[in-house]
Each structure stands twice: as structure tokens, then as C-alpha cells.
Design an enzyme around this catalytic site. Structure first.
Site, PDB file in Angstrom:
ATOM      1  N   GLU A  77       0.863  -1.326  -0.009  1.00  0.00           N
ATOM      2  CA  GLU A  77       0.049   0.002   0.020  1.00  0.00           C
ATOM      3  C   GLU A  77       0.908   1.316   0.204  1.00  0.00           C
ATOM      4  OE1 GLU A  77      -3.088  -0.185  -0.687  1.00  0.00           O
ATOM      5  OE2 GLU A  77      -3.486  -2.228  -0.163  1.00  0.00           O
ATOM      6  N   ALA A 139      -4.551 -10.209  -4.681  1.00  0.00           N
ATOM      7  CA  ALA A 139      -5.014  -9.941  -5.973  1.00  0.00           C
ATOM      8  C   ALA A 139      -4.223  -8.800  -6.472  1.00  0.00           C
ATOM      9  CB  ALA A 139      -6.556  -9.492  -5.984  1.00  0.00           C
ATOM     10  N   TYR A 234     -14.578 -15.602 -17.262  1.00  0.00           N
ATOM     11  CA  TYR A 234     -13.925 -15.857 -15.642  1.00  0.00           C
ATOM     12  C   TYR A 234     -13.305 -17.225 -15.536  1.00  0.00           C
ATOM     13  CZ  TYR A 234     -12.631 -15.403 -10.943  1.00  0.00           C
ATOM     14  OH  TYR A 234     -11.601 -15.347  -9.968  1.00  0.00           O
ATOM     15  N   LYS A 243      -6.827 -19.679 -11.459  1.00  0.00           N
ATOM     16  CA  LYS A 243      -7.586 -20.630 -10.216  1.00  0.00           C
ATOM     17  C   LYS A 243      -7.543 -21.932 -10.377  1.00  0.00           C
ATOM     18  CE  LYS A 243      -9.240 -16.895  -8.269  1.00  0.00           C
ATOM     19  NZ  LYS A 243      -8.309 -16.179  -7.115  1.00  0.00           N
TER      20      LYS A 243
HETATM   21  P1  NAI Z   1      -8.689  -6.637  -3.226  1.00  0.00           P
HETATM   22  O1  NAI Z   1      -8.035  -5.842  -4.452  1.00  0.00           O
HETATM   23  O2  NAI Z   1      -9.496  -6.142  -2.374  1.00  0.00           O
HETATM   24  O3  NAI Z   1      -7.146  -7.048  -2.239  1.00  0.00           O
HETATM   25  C1  NAI Z   1      -5.957  -7.278  -2.811  1.00  0.00           C
HETATM   26  C2  NAI Z   1      -4.968  -7.502  -1.415  1.00  0.00           C
HETATM   27  O4  NAI Z   1      -3.763  -7.891  -2.239  1.00  0.00           O
HETATM   28  C3  NAI Z   1      -4.830  -5.995  -0.946  1.00  0.00           C
HETATM   29  O5  NAI Z   1      -4.429  -5.953   0.523  1.00  0.00           O
HETATM   30  C4  NAI Z   1      -3.374  -5.657  -1.649  1.00  0.00           C
HETATM   31  O6  NAI Z   1      -2.786  -4.845  -0.766  1.00  0.00           O
HETATM   32  C5  NAI Z   1      -2.733  -7.017  -1.774  1.00  0.00           C
HETATM   33  N1  NAI Z   1      -1.601  -6.999  -2.624  1.00  0.00           N
HETATM   34  C6  NAI Z   1      -1.650  -6.876  -4.092  1.00  0.00           C
HETATM   35  N2  NAI Z   1      -0.546  -7.162  -4.576  1.00  0.00           N
HETATM   36  C7  NAI Z   1       0.488  -7.270  -3.585  1.00  0.00           C
HETATM   37  C8  NAI Z   1       1.870  -7.435  -3.532  1.00  0.00           C
HETATM   38  N3  NAI Z   1       2.502  -7.544  -4.767  1.00  0.00           N
HETATM   39  N4  NAI Z   1       2.393  -7.624  -2.336  1.00  0.00           N
HETATM   40  C9  NAI Z   1       1.459  -7.427  -1.190  1.00  0.00           C
HETATM   41  N5  NAI Z   1       0.342  -7.433  -1.143  1.00  0.00           N
HETATM   42  C10 NAI Z   1      -0.400  -7.427  -2.335  1.00  0.00           C
HETATM   43  O7  NAI Z   1      -9.042  -8.270  -3.751  1.00  0.00           O
HETATM   44  P2  NAI Z   1      -9.818  -9.453  -3.386  1.00  0.00           P
HETATM   45  O8  NAI Z   1     -11.237  -9.151  -4.200  1.00  0.00           O
HETATM   46  O9  NAI Z   1     -10.229  -9.529  -1.842  1.00  0.00           O
HETATM   47  O10 NAI Z   1      -9.500 -10.903  -3.827  1.00  0.00           O
HETATM   48  C11 NAI Z   1      -8.630 -11.467  -2.946  1.00  0.00           C
HETATM   49  C12 NAI Z   1      -8.554 -13.048  -3.504  1.00  0.00           C
HETATM   50  O11 NAI Z   1     -10.113 -13.316  -3.317  1.00  0.00           O
HETATM   51  C13 NAI Z   1      -8.238 -13.043  -4.836  1.00  0.00           C
HETATM   52  O12 NAI Z   1      -7.618 -14.451  -4.703  1.00  0.00           O
HETATM   53  C14 NAI Z   1      -9.737 -13.151  -5.708  1.00  0.00           C
HETATM   54  O13 NAI Z   1      -9.543 -14.027  -6.850  1.00  0.00           O
HETATM   55  C15 NAI Z   1     -10.492 -13.910  -4.661  1.00  0.00           C
HETATM   56  N6  NAI Z   1     -11.878 -13.696  -4.836  1.00  0.00           N
HETATM   57  C16 NAI Z   1     -12.488 -12.395  -5.026  1.00  0.00           C
HETATM   58  C17 NAI Z   1     -13.709 -12.254  -5.135  1.00  0.00           C
HETATM   59  C18 NAI Z   1     -14.578 -11.000  -5.299  1.00  0.00           C
HETATM   60  O14 NAI Z   1     -15.528 -11.004  -6.051  1.00  0.00           O
HETATM   61  N7  NAI Z   1     -13.711  -9.915  -5.151  1.00  0.00           N
HETATM   62  C19 NAI Z   1     -14.847 -13.604  -5.245  1.00  0.00           C
HETATM   63  C20 NAI Z   1     -14.095 -14.802  -4.821  1.00  0.00           C
HETATM   64  C21 NAI Z   1     -12.581 -14.953  -4.628  1.00  0.00           C
END
Ligand code: NAI
Length: 396
Positions: A77, A139, A234, A243
């Protein structure tokens, strides 16, 4: 230290600013849900990778405030600087730390790198000891190969044939046709490198090598399946290949964790519900699907947000003493309510009808837009956005 009035600056699926008081209010709401639903004890040390937003943030809050864990949070962040606001995730972690009173430490940096993994290993040895649970919730659009200078970029494309559908143009609030060319083999491979299981395995290998996983240790990563409507872009697309790889990695990791940490230990993938997060807003077609899904799930009174999903996941599956319930290929399914046949049939019927003229009437796009702004701390009830706020916030 600097104070500023902060307004949203939104470009499509990106918001360039964020509001500290609004982010703190979001975090406070999630903490209240987690506290009300959990036993408040049971978990020891937890490592959450990707802890500052979306499902990772909700996992951090659930484990700490719902199950009494002490946590190390890892995220990437941007801190505030002068009058320039920090990223939302920065404010989220700062707010969690203020509420947790020393139970949450945080490290900012690239989780894909070997250096950051080593920094985490040292921090765990110095301040935590062995870990009882590891959440992997990254992500990212890019990953730098730790062994070379190659940077892989993920793409959101169909495989084998081009894809045509409709999507919401988030700038003009209209429904537009979208067509996306099929991915090349190199793009498929790069997306697997970024969003597949390779880096999760590198984390678990590093923690096993440092003897930092406790008896019974559990690790979880998050996946998505979704309906036929989004299938081509997807689950059958590039992100779906990643995935598939993540899910296959769980089986591999379970074997090595159980060999060291016993039969109740292991690695799982939890398939979660589609929700408004920074990551999901960037996927073509998905914001329209989510807007229709929210409408139907709210009508049927089975709607959940990130914190409700994570509360259910930990309460029913991952808390110590629970045996995770899994589907025929070993995945935990908290997307079960989203995938209910009655929910999916109703969404599919609306999908046929929706156009620019009736978007607000037949879908819950208004909530999608509001929740998107709320991810960055805007449009939160009770926050006075005319008052200057401190832009800098410390992490501990
Ligand atoms: P998000 O975008 O809300 O959060 C991503 C997180 O990853 C943040 O904390 C960010 O700081 C961290 N991040 C990204 N790159 C980084 C790096 N290089 N080093 C350290 N931290 C890093 O993402 P979200 O949606 O919560 O996704 C998380 C997981 O959940 C993913 O695998 C996604 O595919 C899965 N998922 C998401 C769904 C959705 O509808 N949002 C549904 C089902 C699964």
C-alpha cells in the site's frame, strides 16, 4: 503531518484518492460484525498475506476480533504524503491496528519477493513464534519473478475463442457491448504466474523451512467459480486457469503441511461469493453481474458482504476443531448461496432484460457504485467530508 479535505477522484474502476475517516468507519463496521459473531478466542498466531482490502482485510478482522488471534498483516500500500492521501488499504490497516491494541503487526511491501518473505520470517521469529493459520489473499495485475527480472502481467481474456457480451461502462453508467479477443498462450501462462498457486507455495515452503508452522496449522487461499453468464471470461478464461492452478496447489501443500504439522493441518481453497472489491471491479462483465446478483440476493434475504462471508468461513470450516466441509474436488464452498439454482435463474432472467434504460430499476447498480466508493472511504454515513483530515497515519 498534513491536513486536507479529500474528495473522490474516480476513473472507471479506479479511485485515485481515499478518505481516512471513511476507511476507519468501514473497518469499525466489520470489527463489530466479527466481534458479534465469534467466540473471541481459539486462534493463536495468524499470518494474512493481502490483508489490507477485500477478502484479506475481512479475514484479518475475523481472525483477530472474532477468534482472538494475534496477526501479522502483509500488504502493498501507499502511505500518505503531505496533502496526498494514502491508499485505502493503508488507512484500513492503520484503523485495524488502532482497534487491536498491539495484536496486529503490519509489513508493507511486495509479497511476491523473496526479500519480503524473509522479512516476514524474521518478524515472526522475533515477535510471534509458530503460526496457526496462513491466509493467502493477494489480487494483483503483476508479479515480478523472484528468480529474474521478468515481470508477468495477468490478463482477463477468454481462451480459444473471442468473447462478446454486455458490460457496464462505469464512467457513463450505460450498458455497452463488449468484445474481447482470445488470449495468447503467453498471456495464459503469465496470468497463471500472477494469480495461480506458485507464490502461495513459495510462502508455505519458506515458512516450513523456517519451522514456523504450528501443529494443526491451516492455510487458505480464495477462488471463484461463478455462473454460466461469466464463464467464458472468468472460469473458462485466463483467470480461471490461474484458479485451477491455485486449487491444484492446495492438494500439493496439504501433503507437505500434514507431514510436518499433523492430520488436522492442511491447505484449502475457499470458493467465495462475487463481491464489490477493487479486484472484481476491474473484470469486464462482472460489475453488471454483481449488480444483478445483489438485487436478487437482497430480495431473497441471503446477501452477504466480505465480512459476513469470512465470518461464516472461519466459524463453520476453519476455526480450530472444525473439519472443513468440501465439495467433490476438495474446495470449501461459501459461494453456495450465490450458486443456488433459484438465485441463478432469477439473475439469468434479469440479464436478458437489462439495458441502459432500465439499469437502475432492474439491478442494484446504485449499491455497486456506492460500495465501490465506500471501498475508498467515501459515501459513508456519519463522515463529514467537508472537514480537513490528517492524511498521514502510522503502521506499527
Ligand atoms: P482486493 O483488491 O480487495 O485486495 C487485494 C490485496 O492484495 C490487498 O490487500 C493488496 O494490498 C494486496 N496485494 C496486491 N499485490 C500485492 C503485493 N505484490 N504484495 C503484497 N500485497 C499485495 O482483492 P480481493 O477481491 O479481496 O481478492 C482477494 C482474493 O479473493 C483473490 O484471490 C480473488 O480472486 C479472490 N476472490 C475475490 C472475489 C471477489 O468477488 N472480489 C470472489 C472470490 C474470490
Amino acid at each position: 503531518m498534513a491536513q486536507a479535505v479529500i474528495n473522490p477522484r474516480i476513473r472507471g474502476f479506479v479511485c485515485l484518492t481515499s478518505h481516512p475517516a471513511g476507511c476507519a468507519a468501514n473497518v469499525a463496521r466489520q470489527i463489530a460484525v466479527a466481534k458479534a459473531s465469534g467466540p473471541g478466542r481459539g486462534l493463536g498466531n495468524v499470518l494474512v498475506i493481502g490483508a489490507s482490502a477485500g477478502y484479506g482485510l475481512a479475514s484479518l478482522i475475523t481472525t483477530v476480533f472474532g477468534h482472538g488471534a494475534k496477526a501479522l498483516a502483509v500488504a502493498y500500500e501507499r502511505p500518505g504524503q503531505g496533502e496526498k492521501a494514502a491508499s485505502a488499504g493503508w488507512y484500513n490497516i492503520a484503523a485495524v491496528q488502532r482497534a487491536a491494541g498491539g495484536a496486529v503487526k503490519a509489513i508493507n511491501g511486495d509479497a511476491f519477493s523473496d526479500a519480503l518473505k524473509q522479512q516476514v520470517v524474521e518478524a515472526l521469529k522475533a515477535g510471534f513464534g509458530k503460526i496457526d493459520a496462513v491466509v493467502y489473499s493477494l489480487a494483483s495485475p503483476k508479479r515480478k519473478d523472484p528468480a529474474s527480472d521478468t515481470v508477468w502481467s495477468s490478463v482477463l481474456k477468454p481462451i480459444g475463442a473471442p468473447y462478446a457480451s454486455k458490460t457496464i461502462d462505469l464512467d457513463s453508467d450505460t450498458i455497452k457491448p463488449v468484445s474481447i479477443a482470445q488470449a495468447t498462450d503467453a498471456e495464459i501462462a503469465a496470468t497463471i504466474q500472477v494469480m495461480g498457486g506458485d507464490d502461495w507455495k513459495r510462502w508455505i515452503d519458506a515458512l516450513l523451512a523456517a519451522d514456523l508452522l504450528a501443529p494443526g496449522c491451516r492455510t487458505v487461499a480464495y477462488s471463484y467459480i461463478g455462473p454460466q453468464l461469466t464463464h467464458a471470461i472468468y472460469r473458462a478464461g485466463t483467470i480461471g486457469r490461474a484458479k485451477d492452478h491455485l486449487e491444484a496447489t492446495a492438494a500439493l501443500l496439504s501433503a507437505s503441511i500434514r507431514a510436518r504439522c499433523g492430520a488436522s493441518a492442511g491447505a484449502w481453497v475457499s470458493v467465495n461469493k462475487a463481491l464489490v472489491t477493487q479486484a472484481s471491479s476491474a473484470i469486464p462483465v462482472v460489475p453488471l453481474y454483481i449488480s444483478l446478483l445483489y438485487k436478487i440476493m437482497k430480495e431473497k434475504q441471503c446477501h452477504e458482504g466480505t465480512i459476513e462471508q469470512m465470518v461464516r468461513l472461519w466459524r463453520d470450516h476453519l476455526a480450530p476443531g472444525k473439519t472443513p466441509a468440501v465439495d467433490e474436488v476438495g474446495r470449501i464452498r461459501v459461494d453456495d448461496w450465490e450458486m443456488r439454482p433459484d438465485v441463478q435463474a432469477a439473475v439469468a432472467a434479469l440479464w436478458e432484460q437489462v439495458d441502459s434504460g432500465n439499469l437502475l430499476a432492474v439491478s442494484d447498480y446504485a449499491s455497486f457504485k456506492r460500495e465501490f466508493r465506500q471501498l475508498f472511504g467515501f459515501e459513508i454515513d456519519g463522515v463529514d467530508y467537508t472537514v480537513p483530515v490528517e492524511t498521514e497515519a502510522a503502521w506499527a
